[in-house]
Design a protein around this motif. Structure first.
Motif, PDB file in Angstrom:
ATOM      1  N   SER A  52       0.817  -1.220   0.000  1.00 17.58           N
ATOM      2  CA  SER A  52       0.000   0.000   0.000  1.00 17.58           C
ATOM      3  C   SER A  52       0.847   1.266   0.000  1.00 17.58           C
ATOM      4  O   SER A  52       0.350   2.334  -0.339  1.00 17.58           O
ATOM      5  N   VAL A  53       2.108   1.150   0.403  1.00 16.41           N
ATOM      6  CA  VAL A  53       2.984   2.322   0.477  1.00 16.41           C
ATOM      7  C   VAL A  53       4.229   2.051  -0.358  1.00 16.41           C
ATOM      8  O   VAL A  53       4.874   1.016  -0.210  1.00 16.41           O
ATOM      9  N   SER A  54       4.526   2.985  -1.234  1.00 14.67           N
ATOM     10  CA  SER A  54       5.712   2.893  -2.073  1.00 14.67           C
ATOM     11  C   SER A  54       6.584   4.123  -1.813  1.00 14.67           C
ATOM     12  O   SER A  54       6.083   5.247  -1.824  1.00 14.67           O
ATOM     13  N   VAL A  55       7.865   3.896  -1.561  1.00 14.50           N
ATOM     14  CA  VAL A  55       8.800   4.989  -1.300  1.00 14.50           C
ATOM     15  C   VAL A  55       9.934   4.901  -2.320  1.00 14.50           C
ATOM     16  O   VAL A  55      10.588   3.871  -2.434  1.00 14.50           O
ATOM     17  N   GLU A  56      10.133   5.987  -3.063  1.00 15.35           N
ATOM     18  CA  GLU A  56      11.245   6.055  -4.015  1.00 15.35           C
ATOM     19  C   GLU A  56      12.336   6.921  -3.406  1.00 15.35           C
ATOM     20  O   GLU A  56      12.064   8.004  -2.881  1.00 15.35           O
ATOM     21  N   ARG A  57      13.565   6.452  -3.494  1.00 16.58           N
ATOM     22  CA  ARG A  57      14.710   7.175  -2.932  1.00 16.58           C
ATOM     23  C   ARG A  57      15.728   7.488  -4.021  1.00 16.58           C
ATOM     24  O   ARG A  57      15.810   6.783  -5.012  1.00 16.58           O
ATOM     25  N   LYS A  58      16.505   8.514  -3.774  1.00 15.42           N
ATOM     26  CA  LYS A  58      17.609   8.858  -4.667  1.00 15.42           C
ATOM     27  C   LYS A  58      18.891   8.717  -3.858  1.00 15.42           C
ATOM     28  O   LYS A  58      19.046   9.345  -2.818  1.00 15.42           O
ATOM     29  N   ARG A  59      19.775   7.855  -4.353  1.00 16.96           N
ATOM     30  CA  ARG A  59      21.041   7.624  -3.660  1.00 16.96           C
ATOM     31  C   ARG A  59      22.178   8.226  -4.460  1.00 16.96           C
ATOM     32  O   ARG A  59      22.385   7.872  -5.616  1.00 16.96           O
ATOM     33  N   GLY A  60      22.891   9.124  -3.830  1.00 10.90           N
ATOM     34  CA  GLY A  60      24.086   9.685  -4.440  1.00 10.90           C
ATOM     35  C   GLY A  60      25.286   8.807  -4.125  1.00 10.90           C
ATOM     36  O   GLY A  60      25.196   7.828  -3.380  1.00 10.90           O
ATOM     37  N   MET A  61      26.421   9.161  -4.668  1.00 11.36           N
ATOM     38  CA  MET A  61      27.641   8.391  -4.428  1.00 11.36           C
ATOM     39  C   MET A  61      27.980   8.358  -2.938  1.00 11.36           C
ATOM     40  O   MET A  61      28.337   7.308  -2.392  1.00 11.36           O
TER      41      MET A  61
END
Length: 145
Positions: A52-61
């Motif tokens: 029911s919950v989707s979390v998108e993340r951005k990972r830098g170096m």
């Protein structure tokens, strides 16, 4: 007078009060968007059915090297025919409320953060009335535990 440890009333007669309490709790950490996104992702994922919950993340170096998960960029909450999307990319939250049936989006409505939080509170409070696990997780959220 109520204490912060009193249970959150999710009875039908107290619906307006419940939604106001939940809205305040969901809004509590909104000043720091990263903390807010982590709280939303963690507490909601615990309170709602799997998927029911989707979390998108951005990972830098630096995140990869340090073993961190990265910054939350987007949170999506799926509740029945409603999909609530909070886009946090760029530091300016953008909310969207969608009506979705069988994977097809029938309508999209952009909303301000306050309205998004209110829509989320209404939908989650409705879920908590029929789901003991959701009710317990939301009580912890409202108490700040």
């Amino acid at each position: 007078m109520t204490s912060p440890h009193d249970p959150v009333p999710f009875e039908p007669g107290a619906e307006s009060d419940s939604i106001d309490l939940l809205t305040a709790a969901l809004r509590r950490d909104a000043a720091d968007l990263e903390v807010y996104a982590r709280v939303l992702g963690g507490t909601l994922a615990e309170a709602l059915p799997p998927g029911s919950v989707s979390v998108e993340r951005k990972r830098g170096m630096a995140d990869r090297l340090a073993g961190r998960e990265g910054r939350v960029e987007r949170v999506e909450v799926f509740l029945g025919e409603q999909r609530l999307v909070l886009d946090l990319a760029g530091g300016h939250p953008k909310g969207e409320v969608c009506k979705e049936v069988r994977g097809v989006v029938l309508s999209r409505r952009p909303v301000a953060l306050d309205e998004w939080v209110r829509e989320l509170a209404v939908a989650v409070a409705a879920r908590a009335r029929s789901d003991a696990r959701a009710r317990a997780a939301l009580e912890r959220l409202v108490r700040g535990a």
